[in-house]
Motif scaffolding. Structure first.
Motif, PDB file in Angstrom:
ATOM      1  N   GLU A  10      40.440  45.041  35.438  1.00  0.00           N
ATOM      2  CA  GLU A  10      40.513  43.541  35.240  1.00  0.00           C
ATOM      3  C   GLU A  10      39.201  43.149  34.611  1.00  0.00           C
ATOM      4  O   GLU A  10      38.094  43.326  34.711  1.00  0.00           O
ATOM      5  CB  GLU A  10      40.631  43.065  36.691  1.00  0.00           C
ATOM      6  CG  GLU A  10      41.947  43.029  37.249  1.00  0.00           C
ATOM      7  CD  GLU A  10      41.679  42.654  38.728  1.00  0.00           C
ATOM      8  OE1 GLU A  10      41.116  41.450  39.030  1.00  0.00           O
ATOM      9  OE2 GLU A  10      42.586  43.011  39.647  1.00  0.00           O
ATOM     10  N   ARG A  11      39.342  41.936  33.716  1.00  0.00           N
ATOM     11  CA  ARG A  11      38.140  41.240  32.899  1.00  0.00           C
ATOM     12  C   ARG A  11      37.789  40.176  33.717  1.00  0.00           C
ATOM     13  O   ARG A  11      38.752  39.321  33.870  1.00  0.00           O
ATOM     14  CB  ARG A  11      38.569  41.167  31.459  1.00  0.00           C
ATOM     15  CG  ARG A  11      38.916  42.348  30.553  1.00  0.00           C
ATOM     16  CD  ARG A  11      38.944  42.247  29.289  1.00  0.00           C
ATOM     17  NE  ARG A  11      37.949  42.349  28.454  1.00  0.00           N
ATOM     18  CZ  ARG A  11      37.686  42.258  27.162  1.00  0.00           C
ATOM     19  NH1 ARG A  11      38.787  42.123  26.339  1.00  0.00           N
ATOM     20  NH2 ARG A  11      36.483  42.542  26.764  1.00  0.00           N
ATOM     21  N   GLU A  12      36.647  39.962  33.811  1.00  0.00           N
ATOM     22  CA  GLU A  12      36.046  38.896  34.287  1.00  0.00           C
ATOM     23  C   GLU A  12      34.726  38.486  33.839  1.00  0.00           C
ATOM     24  O   GLU A  12      33.978  38.890  33.583  1.00  0.00           O
ATOM     25  CB  GLU A  12      35.872  38.899  35.977  1.00  0.00           C
ATOM     26  CG  GLU A  12      35.223  37.670  36.640  1.00  0.00           C
ATOM     27  CD  GLU A  12      35.101  38.081  38.206  1.00  0.00           C
ATOM     28  OE1 GLU A  12      34.277  37.304  38.855  1.00  0.00           O
ATOM     29  OE2 GLU A  12      35.665  39.099  38.695  1.00  0.00           O
TER      30      GLU A  12
END
Length: 121
Positions: A10-12
């Motif tokens: 996941e990219r955050e």
């Protein structure tokens, strides 16, 4: 799916960097490589503070059967048997031949990163 690893990425967006070091993975295969069932990758360890590449591992693998699925074979799983560097090279305690050698790829990458980071301590 007992016994199988599942990875979720996941990219955050973060306000400020929380790690000193980073790992960058790149596919270095060309279209021509893939046409001959050759895959290559680069794994770099980067000092994010100094914007300095600390180490790089480049590896390749090939499926000698050129993608054949005869007999229910999975070409890229078989290609892992023909990897350079060998996925099992860092694990002398493992008896050869190793069934499903592709499972060692993650551990080879992990060990490479650990070796680089250990050298700066």
């Amino acid at each position: 799916m007992r016994g199988q690893l599942k990875f979720v990425l996941e990219r955050e967006l973060i306000q400020m960097r929380s790690a000193r070091y980073g790992v960058e993975f790149s596919d270095v295969s060309t279209r021509e490589d893939r046409n001959y069932w050759i895959a290559g990758s680069s794994l770099k360890v980067i000092d994010l503070e100094r914007q300095l590449e600390m180490g790089e591992r480049v590896g390749y693998m090939v499926d000698w059967a050129q993608g054949s699925k005869a007999g229910g074979r999975s070409p890229w799983l078989f290609a892992a048997e023909n990897a350079c560097p060998e996925f099992s090279a860092d694990f002398p305690q493992i008896e050869k031949p190793v069934r499903h050698v592709n499972r060692l790829q993650f551990y080879q990458s992990k060990r490479f990163v650990q070796k680089i980071l250990k050298s700066v301590q």
